[in-house]
Design an enzyme around this catalytic site. Sequence first.
Site: not given
Ligand code: UD1
Length: 351
Positions: A16, A18, A41, A135, A137, A159, A163, A187, A304-306
Site C-alpha cells: 500500500g 504507506i 487496494n 491515526s 483520527t 474508521y 483504530k 499518524y 465538509r461535515p465532520g
Molecule cells: C482525513 C480523515 C482521517 C484520515 C486522513 C488520512 C476525515 C474526517 N478524516 O483527514 O481520518 O486519517 O484523512 O490522511 O475524512 N480539503 C479540501 N478539499 C478537498 C479535500 C480536503 O478543502 O477536496 C481540506 C479538508 O477540509 C481539510 C484538509 O483539506 O481541512 C485536509 O483534508 P484531508 O486530506 O481529507 O485530511 P483530513 O480530513 O485531515
Amino acid sequence: MAEQATDRIIVTGGAGYIGAHVAVELLASGRSILIVDNFANSSPIAIDRIREIAGDDVDVRVLALDLADDANREKLIEAAIDFGANGAVHLAGLKAVGESVAAPLRYYETNIRTTFNLVRALEAAGARTLVFSSSATVYGDANQSPVNEAGRLSPTNPYGRTKFFIEEMLRDVASADAHWRICNLRYFNPVGAHPSGRIGEDPKGPPNNLFPYIAQVAVGRREKLSIFGDDYPTPDGTGVRDYIHVVDLARGHVAALQYLLTREEKGALDVNLGAGRGHSVLEAVAAFRRASNRDIPTQIVARRPGDIAEIYADAGRAADLFGWKTEKSLHDMCTDHWRWQRENPSGYVED
Ligand code: UD1
C-alpha cells in the site's frame, strides 16, 4: 540486544501507499522483510518498485494473503516461523472514512479481525514486537493543538473507531503478557511520495484527501479543487492540518521498531508521528502551485461535515524516545507528490 542487520520483519499492507515506503526504509536499514498483502487496494507492481528502489542484495518476500480470513491464520504462522520473524509492522486495513460510515460492519470486521489474526500468529511464532499503524483520527475533535498522546480519544467515525479499538486491544494484550512490545503510531496527514517517483499514493476513484485531489487537478485529470470552507477560526479561514512527508513517516516506523527491539522495558506505548506544525489548505495549494508550476483552479464550497478547524501534533515524544523528527518541508512534499503524479498519471501501470 537485537542486531539490526538480522531483524526479520513482517509488513502487513506492505504494497500500500504507506506500506511500500515503510518497506523501502526497512530494507535500507538492513532488515529483511516479509510483505503480507491481499492486494485489495494495492498493486503487485508496487512490490517490483520496492525491489527496484532497494536494489540487489535485499531480502524481500511476499505472501499474498487476506488476513481478515481466519482460515489464513495458520498460513501466516507457518510463514512467520519459516521466515524467522522477530516483529511486525501492521498497516493492513481499510481506510476510507466515508466508506466506513456507509459500511461500518465491513470496517470493524476487516480491520479488527486482521489485527486479531496477526497478533495470534505473532504470538504463535514467538515474535511479540509490533508497530501498529494508528491515526491521529483517534483524537477526533476533542483536543486543543498541539495534541499530545495524553489527549482525549474520541474518534468521530467507524474508521477512526477501528483504530481506537485496535489500540485498546493492543494495550490490553501488552498488559496481560509481559513479552509484548507494542507501539501505536498515530499518524497525522501523510502526503508526498518517494523522491524516485516510483512509489506513491494510487487512489481508486475520486480522491477524498487534499493532496491526491490537488495533484489530479494539477495534472489535468480534474477541473478544480473544492476548498471545504474558508470561515474556520484559523489565520486564513481554511482548515489547518499537520502534513507529514511519507518518507519521514516511514522512517518513523523504523525508529519505533528499533526502539522496541532494543529497549529494556516492555508494554505498549502510543506515539504521534507528525511535523508538529500546521499548514492551511490555501498554503498547501500555493506550495503545490510553486512545486508543479501548474495552475490549480479552486472554488470555495461549504464545510465538509465532520471536519475540524485545526489539528497538529505535539511531536515531542517521538523525538524523546526514538530521536526521530521530520526532515522534509511542505515544498518537498509537493515536489515529490507532483513527480509521482506526473510520472505515473494513471497510478501503477507496468513499465
Ligand atoms: C482525513 C480523515 C482521517 C484520515 C486522513 C488520512 C476525515 C474526517 N478524516 O483527514 O481520518 O486519517 O484523512 O490522511 O475524512 N480539503 C479540501 N478539499 C478537498 C479535500 C480536503 O478543502 O477536496 C481540506 C479538508 O477540509 C481539510 C484538509 O483539506 O481541512 C485536509 O483534508 P484531508 O486530506 O481529507 O485530511 P483530513 O480530513 O485531515
